[in-house]
Design an enzyme around this catalytic site. Structure first.
Site, PDB file in Angstrom:
ATOM      1  N   SER A   4       0.832  -1.193   0.000  1.00 11.35           N
ATOM      2  CA  SER A   4       0.000   0.000   0.000  1.00 11.35           C
ATOM      3  C   SER A   4       0.877   1.257   0.000  1.00 11.35           C
ATOM      4  O   SER A   4       1.621   1.480  -0.950  1.00 11.35           O
ATOM      5  CB  SER A   4      -0.961  -0.042   1.189  1.00 11.35           C
TER       6      SER A   4
ATOM      7  N   ASP B 295     -10.161  -4.373  -4.654  1.00 11.91           N
ATOM      8  CA  ASP B 295      -9.579  -3.371  -3.751  1.00 11.91           C
ATOM      9  C   ASP B 295     -10.345  -2.056  -3.829  1.00 11.91           C
ATOM     10  O   ASP B 295     -10.479  -1.458  -4.894  1.00 11.91           O
ATOM     11  CB  ASP B 295      -8.109  -3.145  -4.105  1.00 11.91           C
TER      12      ASP B 295
ATOM     13  N   HIS C 171      -8.772  -4.444   0.417  1.00 10.83           N
ATOM     14  CA  HIS C 171      -7.424  -3.906   0.584  1.00 10.83           C
ATOM     15  C   HIS C 171      -6.695  -4.499   1.788  1.00 10.83           C
ATOM     16  O   HIS C 171      -5.526  -4.880   1.683  1.00 10.83           O
ATOM     17  CB  HIS C 171      -7.480  -2.382   0.712  1.00 10.83           C
TER      18      HIS C 171
END
Length: 465
Positions: free
Chosen positions: A224, A366, A399
């Site tokens: 991320s 996501d 996510h």
């Protein structure tokens, strides 16, 4: 969003042990000279503004140094969530790096090393933690120290991902944790973070107690916000620091195109988190800051001012469901403004093919990092000769869960690179209903959990390797 981040903390704790089994021209390397004396960090750690002697050496001293040259060194005690000390050797270095305009800046990195010796060169993982914040007390170097107040101030991701780093440590690897957002906490500025990361590795290699040498194989890891930096580091390495022996990069939840990420956050629960990156970009790109100062409406100014001193948990929880783009009053629309187009272009991945093998993964669902922009990045890489990319899309995750479902196989892949096993040539893209269904996933995960929990109770990590 606060619930999601607390979930991420728990999931990262589970991941902790998975790894147990598992710009243009070349910048000169710092000349050899005696390193600074190693001091002891304060018993109660201090954030950057309260510790300028370590974090911000005089500008003349920084400018006189070469990229990666060590300016300060100190021993620290790392700890899980600021409470339980980790049984490894640990230091922090201040060194000289370079911002995106070529200006000398000070930067800081943390080195964690298992006690004892190792057979052959010490293997290294540079882990770019998802700091995702815009204040000094959110920085990794503060958040990993014993008795830090980071978790209370909203920095929950850095100490959670430190648990993952302990899995690498238990393999006998040294772990390098750069403060990749730089002295101005420029969240989202990937090219800046890449230079800091590469200079961090130069500094770590120069620091004799680290046992890192020219022969040490180095792996990159980030998820991320950490993948923002990991991806740019992989691309920039061959021109900025070609001497570094980086053998592979593993990244997941990859924000390859910040324009796409910004659009996905519009009026969404993630708008507050992404707006924090807008704050960060104004701190690194002068032209973008000038534009925003001229075109933000009063409400936008107020919101950005409130977000300036926040760590990731409060960045995410503050002002969700905002129309971020609507704060910018520009002729022809905010997204068409030249300064906005330029900052998107300057931070977009895919400008060059990394000269190392890549492992990439993303959730197909996501909600923060759309999978389509990762697909495009992989396509850009794989159209170029010499590409070595393993890419997986997971279809039963979002996510946060994707970090858990993807990391075990990614970390095993990275372990193979550090062990000298060559990566497959060419590109491979696969779609899994869930990566947890692969045969190597559960044995790796279950065998690792016990060792990760033992580390919380003072087990010496990786000392017997």
């Amino acid at each position: 969003m606060g619930v999601e981040l607390r979930t991420r903390t728990f999931l990262a704790a589970a991941l902790s042990a998975v790894a147990v089994v598992a710009t243009a021209a070349v910048t000169p390397v710092a000349p050899a000279h005696a390193d600074p004396a190693v001091t002891q960090a304060p018993l109660v750690p201090l954030p950057q503004e309260l510790d300028p002697a370590f974090y911000r050496p005089p500008a003349r001293e920084v400018a006189a140094a070469a990229p990666g040259e060590i300016l300060r060194a100190r021993r620290i005690t790392p700890a899980n969530f600021g409470v339980a000390p980790i049984n490894v050797d640990a230091w922090q270095l201040t060194f000289r790096s370079t911002d995106t305009r070529g200006r000398a800046i000070p930067a800081v990195t943390t080195i964690l090393k298992p006690r004892g010796t190792t057979t052959g060169p010490r293997k290294v993982v540079s882990m770019q933690i998802a700091e995702d914040s815009t204040a000094s007390y959110c920085a990794t170097s503060y958040a990993v120290q014993h008795l830090n107040a980071g978790p209370l101030l909203g920095q929950v991701v850095a100490p959670a991902e430190l648990l993952i780093a302990q899995g690498f440590l238990n393999q006998g690897y040294a772990v390098v944790l750069p403060d990749h957002e730089g002295p101005n906490h420029a969240y989202g500025a990937g090219p800046l973070g890449a230079r800091i990361t590469l200079d961090s590795l130069r500094a770590a290699k120069r620091f004799a107690p680290s046992s890192i040498t020219d022969a040490s194989p180095i792996g990159l890891y980030g998820y991320s916000g950490g993948a923002i930096v990991t991806g740019h580091t992989a691309e920039l390495k061959k021109t900025y620091a070609p001497e570094l022996n980086i053998v592979g990069a593993a990244e997941g939840g990859v924000p390859a195109d910040l324009e796409v990420v910004l659009k996905a956050a519009q009026n969404n629960v993630t708008s507050g988190l992404v707006l924090g990156a807008v704050v960060g970009l104004t701190r690194e790109y002068d032209y973008f800051r000038t534009f925003m100062n001229s075109h933000l409406d009063p409400l936008g100014r107020a919101v950005l001012a409130l977000k300036g001193p926040l760590c990731v948990q409060y960045q995410a929880a503050t002002f969700p469901f905002l129309n971020n783009i609507g704060f910018i009053r520009a002729p022809g629309g905010a997204l068409r403004a030249p300064a906005v187009r330029r900052v998107f272009d300057d931070t977009r991945m895919g400008k060059s093919l990394p000269d190392m093998p890549m492992y990439m993964w993303n959730s197909a669902l996501d909600e923060i990092i759309p999978v389509g922009q990762v697909d495009r990045l992989v396509g850009q890489y794989c159209r170029r000769p010499g590409a070595r990319v393993t890419y997986t899309r997971d279809h039963l995750s979002e996510h946060l869960i994707a970090e858990v479902s993807g990391a075990p196989l990614a970390l095993l892949w990275l372990k193979d690179r550090l062990d000298g096993k060559p990566a497959a040539k060419g590109c491979r893209t696969s779609d899994d209903l869930t990566m947890t269904s692969r045969p190597r996933w559960w044995p790796t995960f279950s065998a690792a959990v016990g060792a990760g929990l033992a580390a919380l109770f003072g087990k010496p990590l990786g000392a017997e390797r």
